[in-house]
Design an enzyme around this catalytic site. Structure first.
Site, PDB file in Angstrom:
ATOM      1  N   CYS A   1       4.561  20.028  -6.397  1.00 24.09           N
ATOM      2  CA  CYS A   1       5.411  19.286  -7.325  1.00 24.09           C
ATOM      3  C   CYS A   1       6.469  20.215  -7.910  1.00 24.09           C
ATOM      4  CB  CYS A   1       4.565  18.682  -8.439  1.00 24.09           C
ATOM      5  SG  CYS A   1       5.497  17.708  -9.649  1.00 24.09           S
TER       6      CYS A   1
ATOM      7  N   HIS B   1       0.807  -1.216   0.000  1.00 27.76           N
ATOM      8  CA  HIS B   1       0.000   0.000   0.000  1.00 27.76           C
ATOM      9  C   HIS B   1       0.846   1.274   0.000  1.00 27.76           C
ATOM     10  CE1 HIS B   1      -3.529  -2.510   1.812  1.00 27.76           C
ATOM     11  NE2 HIS B   1      -3.451  -2.610   0.499  1.00 27.76           N
TER      12      HIS B   1
ATOM     13  N   THR C   1      -3.558  -8.768  10.634  1.00 31.14           N
ATOM     14  CA  THR C   1      -4.395  -8.283   9.537  1.00 31.14           C
ATOM     15  C   THR C   1      -5.845  -8.666   9.769  1.00 31.14           C
ATOM     16  OG1 THR C   1      -4.767  -8.298   7.138  1.00 31.14           O
ATOM     17  CG2 THR C   1      -3.954 -10.344   8.132  1.00 31.14           C
TER      18      THR C   1
END
Length: 289
Positions: free
Chosen positions: A174, A129, A220
């Site tokens: 950015c 992730h 999990t």
């Protein structure tokens, strides 16, 4: 501590006899580092619906970048930056070194974005992730040049509290020419696909596993897909020996048990050091024999 009468010593023997050990970790792995799990009622990150809307989706970062940045820092990045690897993370790093002495391998596939496995010393970690230690722009996903390496971070003089990059009043932009869109963490948001490199790495780690190897499924919930399909498919195919470590039964527990796997009802920070100590004792006995 363990259902079915399974002992720490038995689990340690399975691990020491394996040629390859793969760890699949979820948010519960970091709970004892002070990072709240995603779905725990009332305290989980996504229990805050505004947090979910503002920084959990690409739309939130596009529509309200300033609010998304502040929410992200408050609920997510800052708690992670203040956290330290717990005894479970450290035990896995120690286990890797122990296995390497015999020419064996340990790989970690994690759903977590906190870098605590690397900070603890684990060398091969596939982040399904993404991570909060890299950032990309919200428009084109241009990678930003400012990147923090979690390896060795706790031995450095880095102070997360004074890092101006994470100024809540000044969301970074950015630096690519003709872009200048606001940055976001290089982590998978809701509705987004998993990064190919991490998924490919997970496949590389999992595919050679056989019935003499071990898959540790740690902390999990087993409900976040497609990541959860990795241990689920291994269990359904009875591909390898599976040991689940969780304080509560997960969505995967019944499938793991049906495959002949083991469920240890404990937190990783408590039981993993016990398992590693038993692995060390097992090795010493072998050397004496």
């Amino acid at each position: 501590m363990a259902e079915g009468g399974e002992s720490v010593e038995h689990v340690a023997q399975l691990i020491r006899n394996a040629n390859r050990v793969v760890v699949f970790s979820g948010a519960g792995m970091s709970a004892e580092s002070g990072i709240s799990t995603f779905r725990q009622p009332e305290v989980g990150v996504w229990a805050n619906k505004l947090g979910l809307a503002y920084f959990g989706t690409p739309f939130g970062w596009w529509a309200t970048p300033g609010r998304a940045w502040k929410t992200y820092l408050h609920y997510f990045r800052n708690p992670i930056a203040r956290a330290k690897p717990n005894a479970g993370h450290l035990a896995l790093a120690e286990l890797e070194k122990l296995l390497q002495k015999d020419g064996k391998q340990l790989y970690i596939i994690t759903q977590n974005v906190d870098g605590l496995h690397q900070r603890a010393g684990s060398s091969t970690v596939f982040e399904l992730h993404g991570t909060v230690y890299r950032h990309v722009c919200s428009k084109n996903k241009h990678p930003h040049e400012y990147e923090i390496d979690p390896v060795g971070l706790d031995d450095s003089d880095y102070d997360p509290e004074t890092d101006e990059f994470f100024n809540p009043k000044k969301p970074p932009r950015c630096s690519h020419e003709n872009c200048s869109s606001y940055l976001r963490p290089d982590a998978v948001l809701f509705t987004e696909s998993l990064p190919n490199d991490a998924w490919d790495g997970a496949y590389m780690a999992m595919s050679p596993l056989n019935d003499e190897d071990v898959l540790l499924v740690i902390g999990t919930s087993g409900v976040v897909y497609p990541a959860a399909s990795i241990p689920e498919n291994a269990a359904k195919r009875k591909q390898t020996k599976i040991i689940e470590i969780n304080p509560e039964r997960s969505a995967l527990t019944s499938t793991i048990e049906a495959s002949g796997g083991i469920y240890l009802q404990a937190t990783s920070a408590v039981i993993l050091p016990e398992i590693v100590r038993a692995c060390t004792d097992f090795e010493r006995k072998k050397e004496k024999d």
